[in-house]
Design an enzyme around this catalytic site. Structure first.
Site, PDB file in Angstrom:
ATOM      1  CE  LYS A  96      -1.875   3.089   2.118  1.00  0.00           C
ATOM      2  NZ  LYS A  96      -1.692   4.537   1.785  1.00  0.00           N
ATOM      3  N   GLY A 130       6.900   5.033   8.263  1.00  0.00           N
ATOM      4  CA  GLY A 130       6.125   6.274   8.282  1.00  0.00           C
ATOM      5  C   GLY A 130       6.245   6.951   9.631  1.00  0.00           C
ATOM      6  CB  SER A 131       4.168   9.484  11.251  1.00  0.00           C
ATOM      7  OG  SER A 131       2.900   8.868  11.141  1.00  0.00           O
ATOM      8  CB  THR A 132       6.346   7.934  15.940  1.00  0.00           C
ATOM      9  OG1 THR A 132       7.730   7.837  15.541  1.00  0.00           O
ATOM     10  CG2 THR A 132       6.189   7.276  17.292  1.00  0.00           C
ATOM     11  CD  GLU A 133      -0.531  11.100  14.335  1.00  0.00           C
ATOM     12  OE1 GLU A 133       0.342  11.850  13.824  1.00  0.00           O
ATOM     13  OE2 GLU A 133      -1.745  11.300  14.212  1.00  0.00           O
ATOM     14  N   GLY A 169       2.524   4.470  13.228  1.00  0.00           N
ATOM     15  CA  GLY A 169       3.145   3.221  13.677  1.00  0.00           C
ATOM     16  C   GLY A 169       2.395   2.626  14.870  1.00  0.00           C
ATOM     17  CD  GLU A 197      13.105   0.490   9.677  1.00  0.00           C
ATOM     18  OE1 GLU A 197      13.564   1.418  10.401  1.00  0.00           O
ATOM     19  OE2 GLU A 197      13.694  -0.580   9.516  1.00  0.00           O
ATOM     20  CB  CYS A 224      12.970   8.517   8.408  1.00  0.00           C
ATOM     21  SG  CYS A 224      13.827   7.325   7.390  1.00  0.00           S
ATOM     22  CD  GLU A 264      10.022  12.431  11.420  1.00  0.00           C
ATOM     23  OE1 GLU A 264       8.932  11.896  11.641  1.00  0.00           O
ATOM     24  OE2 GLU A 264      10.990  11.835  10.917  1.00  0.00           O
TER      25      GLU A 264
END
Ligand code: NAP
Ligand code: MG
Length: 492
Positions: A187, A240-243, A245, A262, A296, A395
């Protein structure tokens, strides 16, 4: 802004990109499409299918069927090597087309996109070497038993990827999955679906059997969510973003699928007084401004030892002011726009936050409006930054550097580690002892010494702390795409 000429094959592909499911090019079940924007102009570039839960289902079913009948995993390893290598060669052969597509879709300069396309091909060439080298072992037990292990594919692997390095990220997910005999549902990010779709087509052309690699374009909260929570997906590899994730982790709990993440970073780039200053400046600039800062591992916190701080900053500002922004399709452009309106607002919003926190905009600090409606942001350097400011902790994902003064090695390590992230770090020094001391002291998955940003398929990559877990690339990635089965045979 007028844009450079497009290749005929790019015009043709952009006309009607479709998803790849079960070896066929298909529209969404709903028939819906969504706009893909060219960030350099702000105009609609094309539309792609808006894949949703039903399409994810179809893709997962195709991948499951292909996994069950072993049409890929059951091939001779040497044959899988051949096919993987061919994917790499096809990427290389179509490099100009892919680079233009990537540039149109993401806004990155075409010269840089070409390098990335090559690197994506290189990932497949690297993984082409693995099918013949993934195997089990025999285990010592007593004479009455014969025990051996099998290294088996995990099964159906979902890849959910971001927009900053679209084809490279696709290669990082598809390459190791295929090398280990898995099947894949990919995706891509809604901002940049084009090269991932093209990769799906190239995989078929290279001889990957139908249903083994499926590509579903769509939104994160629809297609992405459906994939992450799907009960018949065995593993998700996410970048992608930690959020997001965190959401992936929650979504995976239903069937306890394996997850590798990651995530974001706020990487320190440490310049000591004994560094080769010319190299340190060039490396620091690349570290923070490459890909408009949408990296990143970007070295967004530039920690500079007090005794060289002022001289370093003067040179950094001069070099930053001289950077060439403009049409990403032109060969001499150094920096293109950021990827989207949303990202533009996010980055300029952070620049305002930095100002209000009391940091000083020493160069840049605004949208580059002279370049028209594209999402261009001036490369920006903040000085007088404290590490507890939001611009040093969060970030930004744009061309914004925060310069922080440090007294010595110990303070540099302490400040470097004072973050929730731990993806990467760079250290500039000519003192070998200092270099190793800092490399050991920093909590990050990658430390670069007198260099920055290097990535190689043979070198594992991943995060400490909230930058994620699991490692991609290198031999460690093989562990995350295989599972071990122990077989006990009674010889009595
Ligand atoms: P993101 O939302 O984390 O997107 C990454 C991928 O996850 C995309 O394919 C996205 O789809 C998908 N996704 C979003 N929500 C999902 C959900 N609930 N379930 C499953 N998949 C989901 O990143 P972004 O919104 O594009 O960027 C936001 C920020 O993330 C950036 O400003 C940057 O700070 C950070 N970021 C980090 C990296 C990195 O490499 N570490 C890369 C990109 C962004 P959609 O495209 O439809 O949202
Ligand atoms: Mg998003």
């Amino acid at each position: 802004m007028a844009q450079a000429e497009l290749l005929p094959e790019v015009t043709k592909f952009v006309d009607a990109p479709k998803m790849v499911i079960g070896g066929k090019s298909v529209d969404a079940t709903s028939g819906e499409m969504f706009d893909v924007i060219n960030p350099a102009t702000g105009q609609v570039l094309t539309q792609v299918p808006r894949g949703g839960a039903l399409d994810v289902d179809a893709a997962v079913n195709a991948a499951r069927e292909a996994h069950q009948d072993r049409r890929w995993a059951g091939l001779r390893p040497g044959k899988r090597t051949e096919v993987l290598y061919k994917i790499g060669e096809l990427i290389k052969r179509n490099i100009s087309e892919l680079a233009q597509l990537e540039s149109l879709d993401s806004g990155k300069p075409v010269s840089i996109a070409s390098g990335e396309m090559w690197a994506a091909g290189d990932v497949f060439r690297y993984y082409a070497g693995w099918p013949t080298k993934v195997f089990g072992e025999t285990n010592p037990t007593d004479d009455n038993m014969f025990v051996y292990s099998l290294r088996e594919p995990v099964g159906v692997c979902g890849g959910i990827i971001p927009w900053n390095f679209p084809l490279i990220m696709a290669a990082w997910k598809v390459g190791p999955a295929l090398a280990c005999g898995n099947t894949v549902v990919l995706k891509p990010a809604e901002q940049t679906p084009l090269t991932a779709i093209r990769l799906g087509e190239l995989c078929l052309e290279a001889g990957v059997p139908e249903g083994v690699v499926n590509v579903v374009s769509g939104f994160g909260h629809e297609a992405g969510q459906a994939l992450a929570q799907h009960g018949d997906v065995d593993k998700i590899a996410f970048t992608g973003s930690t959020e997001v994730g965190r959401k992936i982790l929650h979504a995976s709990e239903g069937n306890l699928k394996r997850v590798t993440l990651e995530l974001g970073g706020k990487s320190p780039n440490i310049v000591f007084s004994d560094a080769n200053m010319k190299r340190a400046i060039k490396g620091s600039m690349n570290g923070v401004f490459l890909n408009s800062g949408q990296v990143c591992t970007a070295g967004t916190r530039i920690l500079v030892e007090r005794s060289v701080h002022d001289d370093f900053v003067t040179s950094l500002l001069d070099s930053t002011a001289a950077m060439k922004l403009g049409d990403p399709l032109k060969e001499d452009t150094q920096m293109g726009p950021v990827v989207s309106q949303e990202q533009l607002e996010r980055v300029t919003g952070y620049i305002e936050i930095g100002r209000s926190e009391g940091a000083e905009v020493a160069v840049g600090g605004a949208r580059a409006t002279e370049l028209g409606d594209g999402y261009f942001v001036q490369p920006t350097v903040f000085t007088g930054v404290r590490n507890d400011m939001r611009i040093a902790q969060e970030e930004i994902f744009g061309p914004v550097a925060a310069v922080i003064e440090v007294a010595d090695v110990d303070e540099a390590i302490a400040v470097a580690n004072d973050t929730i992230y731990g993806l990467a770090a760079a250290v500039w020094t000519s003192d070998v002892t200092k270099a190793h001391k800092v490399a050991r002291g920093i909590k990050a998955g990658t430390v670069w010494v007198n260099t920055a940003g290097n990535v190689e398929p043979s070198v594992s990559f991943g995060g400490y702390k909230q930058s994620g877990f699991g490692r991609e690339l290198g031999k460690h990635s093989i562990d995350t795409y295989t599972q071990t089965k122990s077989v006990w045979v009674n010889l009595r």
